[in-house]
Scaffold this active site. Sequence first.
Site, short mmCIF file in Angstrom:
data_model
loop_
_atom_site.label_atom_id
_atom_site.label_comp_id
_atom_site.label_asym_id
_atom_site.label_seq_id
_atom_site.Cartn_x
_atom_site.Cartn_y
_atom_site.Cartn_z
N CYS A 55 17.61 20.92 -13.59
CA CYS A 55 16.24 21.17 -13.09
C CYS A 55 16.12 20.72 -11.63
CB CYS A 55 15.24 20.42 -13.94
SG CYS A 55 15.39 18.63 -13.78
N ALA A 58 16.63 17.07 -11.01
CA ALA A 58 18.05 16.69 -11.04
C ALA A 58 18.72 16.99 -9.70
CB ALA A 58 18.77 17.43 -12.17
N ARG A 89 27.07 11.14 -13.05
CA ARG A 89 27.72 12.04 -12.09
C ARG A 89 28.89 11.35 -11.38
NH1 ARG A 89 25.38 13.44 -6.77
NH2 ARG A 89 26.11 15.46 -6.04
N HIS A 187 17.63 20.63 -4.38
CA HIS A 187 18.46 20.39 -3.18
C HIS A 187 17.62 20.67 -1.95
CE1 HIS A 187 22.06 21.93 -5.78
NE2 HIS A 187 21.86 20.66 -5.99
FE1 CFM Z 1 27.43 20.94 -4.55
FE2 CFM Z 1 28.47 21.58 -6.64
FE3 CFM Z 1 26.00 20.55 -6.56
FE4 CFM Z 1 28.11 19.02 -6.00
FE5 CFM Z 1 28.11 18.10 -8.54
FE6 CFM Z 1 28.41 20.68 -9.07
FE7 CFM Z 1 26.00 19.66 -9.12
MO1 CFM Z 1 27.71 19.00 -10.97
S1 CFM Z 1 29.46 20.43 -5.20
S2 CFM Z 1 26.22 19.19 -5.03
S3 CFM Z 1 28.76 17.09 -6.73
S4 CFM Z 1 26.72 22.45 -5.92
S5 CFM Z 1 29.58 19.03 -9.69
S6 CFM Z 1 29.55 22.42 -8.20
S7 CFM Z 1 26.83 21.06 -10.42
S8 CFM Z 1 26.37 17.65 -9.67
S9 CFM Z 1 24.28 20.19 -7.94
#
Ligand code: CFM
Length: 537
Positions: A55, A58, A89, A187
């Site tokens: 989400c 997160a 994580r 993000h």
């Molecule tokens: Fe970038 Fe990723 Fe992500 Fe990531 Fe991660 Fe991820 Fe994630 Mo899991 S590199 S930041 S450190 S998009 S592994 S493939 S899914 S936490 S939001």
Amino acid sequence: MAITEEQLEEILAKYPSKLQKNRKKHIVINNADCGAQPIEANTRTAPGIITNRGCAYAGCKGVVLGPLKDMIHITHGPIGCAFYTWGARRNKAKSDDPTQNFINYCVSTDMQESDIVFGGEKKLAKVIDEVMENFHPKAITVSATCPVGLIGDDINAVAKAAEERHGIPVLAFSCEGYKGVSQSAGHHIANNGLMDRVIGAGDLEQASGKYPINILGEYNIGGDSWEIERILSDIGYQIVSVMTGDGSYEALKNAHVAELNLVQCHRSINYIAEMLEIKYGTPWLKVNFIGVKGTSDSLRNMAQYFGDPALIQRTEEVIAREVARIEPLMGQYKKVCEGKTAFCFVGGSRGHHYQGLFGELGIDTVLAGYEFAHRDDYEGREVIPDIKTDADSKNIPELHVEQDPNRFKLKLSPEKMAELKAKIPLSYYAGMHVDMKEGTIMVDDLNHYETEEFIKLLKPDIFASGIKDKYVVQKMGIPAKQIHSYDYSGPYAGFNGAVNFARDVSMGFASPTWNFIVPPWKEEPLLTGTVNEEGVA
Ligand code: CFM
């Protein structure tokens, strides 16, 4: 092994017709004869589908903010949201000042029913006061969870009042879980907040060392950024800040002094990369420190950007030394891995990045995808102007940034920039599709039904994914390697990371476990009994 359109139709045929059409747009069989192959991404998962997505909260608190070690990150919400973004994580951090490393803490307002009914603002203010009393952090973040938005708590007002009370920045993030279609929305929200309130808040006007860089989109999972920093420091770079693995509020404040921004995870942080270029004139370079070739290419591209012959020479020396050191080890593992196939399905970057490392071990990626990436992560940034904005994407405010009147400095002349852009990925990311072979398949937001069906069809030797699907896959007798948290291992980045990954994957293949995964009732009855002459057992 390739998949045909007919086989794909058969898998999708189990869906109701509307869903069939929807899912078809998210799946592409790579075919060079078709020219550009658009894929649908960053749209809502159909209700009822078992997705691996997370989400917005997160993505904001868990992914981008959480690794910043010298801030206290408060989750305003029920305890589960805080718990599931606490440490799983494996974003590691260490500090010279242990009083300013809060990475192991989990701070939440632990909202109860009465807070939902009567409002949670007072409780949030109290938690901020408690945090100040107990930890004295340099700054605090407050992240909103779903109920906060539903009941209308004004976290911005609470944060502002707390700033005045305590005299430190208290940053509020309206990242309610339901905003957007996945963690990707979070993000963006986190990027905006850091750009608005943290980056550039420091007094430095110039970096102290040579070749100052920021590393963006590197989260130090299992120690990845420590390995990357080892290599970069050895070559002679000054790392101004890492966003955000083992990162800090203190370092981020002065990120504006860097001469180049590296972008490891494009998906989670391209917003900051672009805003830094507009505001300070600092270009960004797409890098990939996963795999020996990915790492070596990235180092060479960085050296080309700075263009200093001594730096170029030092880069070659370090690459030669490291490759010579790890080659025999990689060779040993390659013997175990050669000829195998993989599925590589991760969040937004790794579904692409790990394909290179698999390839170096002789493992072909036959299916790959992202949980929540956007079309540009598949097709390359040139599709960005064609991406339709929908109600969900409009939900995330764009931060308006302008040139900083005092600190903007063009790092390269427009001519030099154009010349370099032709050679290295400056302000550019080509996406996953360029590296995928003919007949392989890209699946966006792969769900659990499709996972099982594609496994039955393509029979991969290893499945690279996360905790949510790992056990289903293992029960099918296929080794699964978590590429999110690395299970209990890592680092996997850089030269040493490549060896660790090769070792772990080889162990997966070599384990005799998979031969034993046959349900016991298939081999012998679980209950045995006899019938005697009188008919009594
Ligand atoms: Fe970038 Fe990723 Fe992500 Fe990531 Fe991660 Fe991820 Fe994630 Mo899991 S590199 S930041 S450190 S998009 S592994 S493939 S899914 S936490 S939001």
